[in-house]
Design a protein around this motif. Structure first.
Motif, PDB file in Angstrom:
ATOM      1  N   TYR A 163       0.867  -1.186   0.000  1.00 61.65           N
ATOM      2  CA  TYR A 163       0.000   0.000   0.000  1.00 61.65           C
ATOM      3  C   TYR A 163       0.901   1.233   0.000  1.00 61.65           C
ATOM      4  O   TYR A 163       1.855   1.321   0.775  1.00 61.65           O
ATOM      5  N   THR A 190      -2.977   7.468  -3.548  1.00 60.93           N
ATOM      6  CA  THR A 190      -3.082   6.349  -2.618  1.00 60.93           C
ATOM      7  C   THR A 190      -3.454   5.126  -3.450  1.00 60.93           C
ATOM      8  O   THR A 190      -4.499   5.106  -4.096  1.00 60.93           O
ATOM      9  N   PHE A 191      -2.588   4.112  -3.439  1.00 57.62           N
ATOM     10  CA  PHE A 191      -2.839   2.956  -4.292  1.00 57.62           C
ATOM     11  C   PHE A 191      -2.194   1.704  -3.707  1.00 57.62           C
ATOM     12  O   PHE A 191      -1.381   1.766  -2.783  1.00 57.62           O
ATOM     13  N   GLN A 241      -6.985   4.307  -5.371  1.00 56.71           N
ATOM     14  CA  GLN A 241      -8.069   4.873  -4.576  1.00 56.71           C
ATOM     15  C   GLN A 241      -8.203   6.375  -4.776  1.00 56.71           C
ATOM     16  O   GLN A 241      -9.301   6.900  -4.908  1.00 56.71           O
ATOM     17  N   GLU A 242      -7.072   7.088  -4.790  1.00 57.92           N
ATOM     18  CA  GLU A 242      -7.073   8.545  -4.942  1.00 57.92           C
ATOM     19  C   GLU A 242      -5.979   8.966  -5.912  1.00 57.92           C
ATOM     20  O   GLU A 242      -4.948   8.315  -6.023  1.00 57.92           O
ATOM     21  N   ALA A 294      -8.806   7.470 -10.508  1.00 54.52           N
ATOM     22  CA  ALA A 294      -9.210   7.022  -9.174  1.00 54.52           C
ATOM     23  C   ALA A 294     -10.366   6.036  -9.248  1.00 54.52           C
ATOM     24  O   ALA A 294     -11.202   6.085 -10.161  1.00 54.52           O
ATOM     25  N   ASN A 295     -10.380   5.109  -8.271  1.00 55.37           N
ATOM     26  CA  ASN A 295     -11.432   4.100  -8.135  1.00 55.37           C
ATOM     27  C   ASN A 295     -11.447   3.098  -9.290  1.00 55.37           C
ATOM     28  O   ASN A 295     -12.493   2.542  -9.627  1.00 55.37           O
ATOM     29  N   LEU A 339     -13.129  -0.248  -8.899  1.00 57.78           N
ATOM     30  CA  LEU A 339     -12.735  -0.654  -7.555  1.00 57.78           C
ATOM     31  C   LEU A 339     -13.934  -1.304  -6.869  1.00 57.78           C
ATOM     32  O   LEU A 339     -15.011  -0.701  -6.801  1.00 57.78           O
ATOM     33  N   TRP A 357     -11.462  -4.686  -2.779  1.00 55.84           N
ATOM     34  CA  TRP A 357     -10.348  -3.743  -2.806  1.00 55.84           C
ATOM     35  C   TRP A 357     -10.537  -2.646  -1.759  1.00 55.84           C
ATOM     36  O   TRP A 357      -9.570  -2.234  -1.097  1.00 55.84           O
ATOM     37  N   THR A 358     -11.754  -2.183  -1.584  1.00 58.59           N
ATOM     38  CA  THR A 358     -12.022  -1.176  -0.548  1.00 58.59           C
ATOM     39  C   THR A 358     -11.646  -1.722   0.823  1.00 58.59           C
ATOM     40  O   THR A 358     -11.060  -1.019   1.655  1.00 58.59           O
ATOM     41  N   PHE A 381      -7.842  -1.590   1.192  1.00 58.61           N
ATOM     42  CA  PHE A 381      -7.389  -0.228   1.523  1.00 58.61           C
ATOM     43  C   PHE A 381      -7.665   0.076   2.994  1.00 58.61           C
ATOM     44  O   PHE A 381      -6.811   0.642   3.689  1.00 58.61           O
ATOM     45  N   ASP A 382      -8.851  -0.283   3.467  1.00 58.00           N
ATOM     46  CA  ASP A 382      -9.209  -0.016   4.871  1.00 58.00           C
ATOM     47  C   ASP A 382      -8.295  -0.771   5.826  1.00 58.00           C
ATOM     48  O   ASP A 382      -7.881  -0.239   6.865  1.00 58.00           O
TER      49      ASP A 382
END
Length: 262
Positions: free
Chosen positions: A105, A133-134, A148-149, A213-214, A229, A233-234, A237-238
């Motif tokens: 990450y 952020t990936f 993600q971003e 993103a996403n 995404l 995948w979410t 990231f979390d």
């Protein structure tokens, strides 16, 4: 941001910032959190465990996590990364990062002024980064990049990619209507056949492309499949963000504070 909040952020980051001031020419990163078995390997293949001052990582060194292990790294150029189990990340002399395997990450600050964009290199892609952020999954059987971003530029290390994306049906329909002005009566049937002919995806051949993103791209040789995404995948990231919460939160707030003053 008030001075109390900024002081709290700097307190979290202070060990790294202090060491970077003293030893800026001798190291590129600091391991700030470890779970399980983690070691650093130099260019001669010699291994050491991260302890005391050896939490520092130099150029040409590789951080490796064992099974059921994780590590959080802060870099001297504003990047952060979290290594999942069975992952390895090498710090290159060029300033690039080479992901040799596993799932990692990344959080990169926004590029300010004349700073050069950062890059992460894998066997299947060179990834150009600007404030993102990936996650990169670089296992032998699973080669994916999830964003993600921000935005990434992904460049092939060899031949052009064969990029497959879901087709934009609305745009296709508008183009078809323009081409079929003389056949309005049979438009619906004609378009149905048109969709079958072109398939339900868009294919193009490029040496490099931008990822928004996403989105997620999966690699199979030169073939690249782009999808949205999803929940899995979410959740990934979390999970990474939760493991590195104190550092990630302080890092992002400092980035917002810096951005607000430029």
């Amino acid at each position: 941001m008030n001075s109390t909040k900024l002081a709290g952020i700097l307190f979290v980051l202070s060990p790294f910032l202090f060491q970077s001031t003293l030893l800026a020419e001798n190291f590129r990163a600091r391991i700030v959190k470890v779970q399980g078995q983690v070691y650093v390997m130099n260019s001669e293949g010699e291994k050491r465990k991260p302890e005391k001052m050896q939490f520092l990582v130099n150029s040409d060194e590789t951080v490796v996590t064992s099974k059921n292990s994780k590590a959080v790294l802060q870099f001297d150029d504003g990047a952060m990364s979290v290594l999942d189990q069975k992952s390895s990340l090498r710090v290159e002399q060029s300033g690039w990062l080479s992901q040799l395997g596993g799932k990692i990450y990344y959080v990169f600050r926004k590029v300010i002024g004349k700073q050069k964009p950062k890059k992460v290199r894998t066997k299947f892609a060179t990834i150009g980064i600007r404030g993102t952020t990936f996650i990169v999954d670089a296992d032998d059987n699973n080669q994916q990049v999830a964003l993600q971003e921000g935005k990434l530029n992904i460049e092939s290390p060899g031949d052009d990619y064969e990029i497959h994306k879901p087709a934009d049906v609305a745009d296709d329909f508008a183009a078809f209507k323009q081409q079929a002005r003389q056949r309005q009566q049979a438009l619906d049937d004609e378009f149905s056949n048109y969709k079958k002919d072109i398939g339900k995806e868009f294919v193009e051949y490029k040496k490099s492309f931008d990822l928004e993103a996403n989105k997620v791209v999966s690699f199979n040789g030169s073939r690249v499949n782009e999808t949205d995404l999803n929940k899995d995948w979410t959740s990934s990231f979390d999970g990474f963000a939760d493991f590195s919460k104190d550092y990630i939160d302080a890092y992002k707030e400092l980035d917002d504070f810096t951005d607000g003053n430029h």
